[in-house]
Motif scaffolding. Structure first.
Motif, PDB file in Angstrom:
ATOM      1  N   ALA A 124       0.829  -1.208   0.000  1.00  0.00           N
ATOM      2  CA  ALA A 124       0.000   0.000   0.000  1.00  0.00           C
ATOM      3  C   ALA A 124       0.860   1.253   0.000  1.00  0.00           C
ATOM      4  O   ALA A 124       0.531   2.249  -0.672  1.00  0.00           O
ATOM      5  CB  ALA A 124      -0.933  -0.003   1.211  1.00  0.00           C
ATOM      6  N   VAL A 125       1.970   1.232   0.735  1.00  0.00           N
ATOM      7  CA  VAL A 125       2.869   2.380   0.769  1.00  0.00           C
ATOM      8  C   VAL A 125       3.562   2.540  -0.579  1.00  0.00           C
ATOM      9  O   VAL A 125       3.708   3.655  -1.090  1.00  0.00           O
ATOM     10  CB  VAL A 125       3.904   2.236   1.907  1.00  0.00           C
ATOM     11  CG1 VAL A 125       4.888   3.398   1.892  1.00  0.00           C
ATOM     12  CG2 VAL A 125       3.199   2.159   3.257  1.00  0.00           C
ATOM     13  N   GLN A 126       3.995   1.427  -1.174  1.00  0.00           N
ATOM     14  CA  GLN A 126       4.601   1.488  -2.504  1.00  0.00           C
ATOM     15  C   GLN A 126       3.651   2.123  -3.513  1.00  0.00           C
ATOM     16  O   GLN A 126       4.046   2.977  -4.309  1.00  0.00           O
ATOM     17  CB  GLN A 126       4.982   0.080  -2.969  1.00  0.00           C
ATOM     18  CG  GLN A 126       6.303  -0.423  -2.431  1.00  0.00           C
ATOM     19  CD  GLN A 126       7.452  -0.088  -3.375  1.00  0.00           C
ATOM     20  OE1 GLN A 126       7.324  -0.166  -4.585  1.00  0.00           O
ATOM     21  NE2 GLN A 126       8.581   0.306  -2.796  1.00  0.00           N
ATOM     22  N   ARG A 127       2.370   1.717  -3.467  1.00  0.00           N
ATOM     23  CA  ARG A 127       1.403   2.267  -4.406  1.00  0.00           C
ATOM     24  C   ARG A 127       1.223   3.769  -4.198  1.00  0.00           C
ATOM     25  O   ARG A 127       1.165   4.547  -5.157  1.00  0.00           O
ATOM     26  CB  ARG A 127       0.057   1.546  -4.276  1.00  0.00           C
ATOM     27  CG  ARG A 127       0.036   0.158  -4.897  1.00  0.00           C
ATOM     28  CD  ARG A 127      -1.385  -0.359  -5.028  1.00  0.00           C
ATOM     29  NE  ARG A 127      -2.027  -0.524  -3.720  1.00  0.00           N
ATOM     30  CZ  ARG A 127      -1.947  -1.630  -2.988  1.00  0.00           C
ATOM     31  NH1 ARG A 127      -1.252  -2.670  -3.432  1.00  0.00           N
ATOM     32  NH2 ARG A 127      -2.559  -1.707  -1.835  1.00  0.00           N
ATOM     33  N   HIS A 128       1.140   4.178  -2.927  1.00  0.00           N
ATOM     34  CA  HIS A 128       0.946   5.600  -2.645  1.00  0.00           C
ATOM     35  C   HIS A 128       2.150   6.423  -3.118  1.00  0.00           C
ATOM     36  O   HIS A 128       1.985   7.455  -3.768  1.00  0.00           O
ATOM     37  CB  HIS A 128       0.733   5.821  -1.147  1.00  0.00           C
ATOM     38  CG  HIS A 128       0.658   7.268  -0.770  1.00  0.00           C
ATOM     39  ND1 HIS A 128      -0.443   8.064  -1.053  1.00  0.00           N
ATOM     40  CD2 HIS A 128       1.572   8.095  -0.174  1.00  0.00           C
ATOM     41  CE1 HIS A 128      -0.207   9.297  -0.639  1.00  0.00           C
ATOM     42  NE2 HIS A 128       1.002   9.343  -0.104  1.00  0.00           N
ATOM     43  N   LEU A 129       3.344   5.959  -2.796  1.00  0.00           N
ATOM     44  CA  LEU A 129       4.543   6.693  -3.199  1.00  0.00           C
ATOM     45  C   LEU A 129       4.709   6.688  -4.718  1.00  0.00           C
ATOM     46  O   LEU A 129       5.153   7.680  -5.305  1.00  0.00           O
ATOM     47  CB  LEU A 129       5.780   6.095  -2.523  1.00  0.00           C
ATOM     48  CG  LEU A 129       5.835   6.219  -0.995  1.00  0.00           C
ATOM     49  CD1 LEU A 129       7.078   5.521  -0.449  1.00  0.00           C
ATOM     50  CD2 LEU A 129       5.808   7.678  -0.565  1.00  0.00           C
ATOM     51  N   ALA A 130       4.348   5.569  -5.350  1.00  0.00           N
ATOM     52  CA  ALA A 130       4.431   5.500  -6.812  1.00  0.00           C
ATOM     53  C   ALA A 130       3.463   6.485  -7.449  1.00  0.00           C
ATOM     54  O   ALA A 130       3.798   7.172  -8.423  1.00  0.00           O
ATOM     55  CB  ALA A 130       4.144   4.083  -7.292  1.00  0.00           C
TER      56      ALA A 130
END
Length: 472
Positions: free
Chosen positions: A367-373
């Motif tokens: 979820a953090v990867q998606r947000h930062l991406a």
């Protein structure tokens, strides 16, 4: 008037503004103080949203065909991000110098040539025009002026525009180099003493030699910007971080960059508009400065076109600041956070290292990867437009009959998707500025590709009036 719009500065923001004005069908003069196009590549990456914008003007395929621009993964504070799921394109390593060359050639084919050796020295505006005076004696009178003349903007200075924020307190080296030995697609590597190096591929030169963007920082490496950079200085950094595994073969270009973080308090000053680095400066992490400047241009161009043609609602030009200032502020915020988590100054402060370790753990969560991406791709930008769902967001590239929505935006007109043919009467009233298409899903998309209506039928007419004025 000598021209409808004068654009000062022929960098990415200025070139994109000129292109948008040409698409909108208004006259434009592009002026730059340099005698020739700069060979310095101050940025090296293009975000997904910027690639979409190029696609919406039919420029993406010819741009990618003009050179070797590899797909990248992007990063946040040195942590690689998987961008494969970001629609519809990936991050591209694309040097600013190549982007500028492409746009100059494209504009020249439309009859727009940058006027070189035009250094602005004076500026005046009245209720109907702006008059710019240049050091070579040229005077240009225009309806509007766009300042895209960089971080040390002469236009901003002449306006006396507020430019609050933090001045630079430290420097690092950014260089385009040829390396021998280990090269990875994305590498942020720290040594025990806090020296760090980031490597990003920039494709190949005419001889097929790989070119890499190298950024070098750490304790004792912050010196004044005007101190010359030597090959020995870079070799020493490579030795500290990589031992003898990586060798400097050629230094092509280098400069020192600072951690200044400043943003203009207002993007509009009467008939003058600030865009790109003239409006916001920060560390060049993720090439966000260049991409944000291109986004400024994409937002502003069609609005200036509407004002020149006479159909712009009264506050349409004010919406440029309302929409883009929060975007710039968000970029400054994420860049400052990245510099902290990267330990950009190489302090090796235990508190900073502890925060860095926790951040790296969190950044592995999907979820953090998606947000930062989303953040680093530019896809998270939502303009403050009333409505739910897609409203305020970039329009997805939906199939529309035998075409695609993005392809339909290439003429620079708004699109009303009316699959059930229920808005024909309204569509006819705004047919001078909005193209109605009986396919897709109900949606109103502005010329810059952002959704401004996708809800209740009762909300369509107010949306048409808000963005495209009274029926013509």
């Amino acid at each position: 008037m000598d021209t409808d719009v004068l654009v000062v500065g022929a960098g990415p923001a200025g070139l994109m503004t000129a292109n948008e004005l040409q698409v909108a069908g208004v006259s434009v003069v592009l002026a730059d103080k340099l005698p020739r196009r700069s060979e310095l590549s101050r940025a090296g990456g293009v975000q997904s949203r910027t690639l979409e914008a190029f696609d919406q003007r039919g420029l993406l395929e010819p741009l990618l065909a003009s050179g070797d621009f590899p797909i990248g993964s992007g990063h946040f504070a040195g942590v690689p991000l998987e961008l494969a799921n970001i629609r519809p394109r990936e991050w591209r390593y694309l040097p600013q110098v190549d982007l500028e060359a492409f746009f100059e050639d494209h504009l020249a084919a439309q009859g727009i040539h940058a006027r070189r050796d035009h250094e602005l020295v004076d500026l005046a505006q009245d209720v109907e025009s702006v008059t710019a005076t240049f050091a070579n004696g040229t005077t240009i009178r225009s309806r509007y002026l766009v300042a895209a003349d960089g971080a040390h903007s002469k236009v901003r200075h002449l306006l006396g525009a507020e430019f609050p924020g933090r001045l630079g307190t430290a420097t690092v080296i950014a260089a385009d180099v040829s390396l021998g030995g280990i090269e990875r697609e994305l590498s942020h590597t720290w040594s025990e003493d806090g020296t760090w190096i980031a490597l990003f591929p920039l494709g190949t030169d005419a001889a097929g030699q790989p070119i890499t963007r190298l950024v070098l920082g750490g304790p004792g490496r912050s010196v004044p910007r005007d101190v010359p950079i030597t090959e020995d200085e870079i070799r020493e950094g490579l030795r500290i971080v990589f031992d003898d595994r990586v060798e400097l073969l050629e230094l092509r270009y280098s400069r020192r960059i600072t951690n200044a973080a400043r943003q203009a308090a207002q993007y509009r000053h009467g008939r003058v508009f600030l865009a790109g680095d003239a409006a916001h400066v920060h560390l060049p992490l993720g090439a966000q400065g260049m991409n944000t400047g291109i986004g400024d241009a994409f937002n502003l161009g069609w609005k200036l076109g509407a004002a020149v043609h006479g159909w712009a609602p009264a506050d349409l030009l004010d919406s440029y600041h309302a929409e883009r200032h929060p975007v710039g502020a968000g970029v400054l915020r994420n860049v400052q956070a990245q510099s902290l988590y990267m330990d950009w100054q190489g302090t090796r402060d235990p508190d900073v290292l502890a925060g860095q370790a926790i951040f790296r753990e969190l950044a592995q969560l999907p979820a953090v990867q998606r947000h930062l991406a989303d953040l680093m791709s530019g896809m998270v930008i939502r303009y403050p437009i009333p409505g739910d769902g897609l409203v305020g967001l970039p329009a997805p590239d939906l199939p529309v009959g035998s075409s695609r929505l993005h392809a339909m935006l290439r003429p620079g007109r708004a699109i009303l998707l009316d699959p059930d043919d229920q808005y024909a009467k309204l569509g006819d009233l705004w047919s001078a500025t909005v193209s109605r298409v009986t396919a897709g899903r109900p949606m109103l998309v502005r010329p810059d590709g952002y959704v401004c209506w996708a809800g209740s039928p009762d909300e369509l007419e107010p949306a048409l009036t808000r963005w495209f004025g009274e029926p013509r």
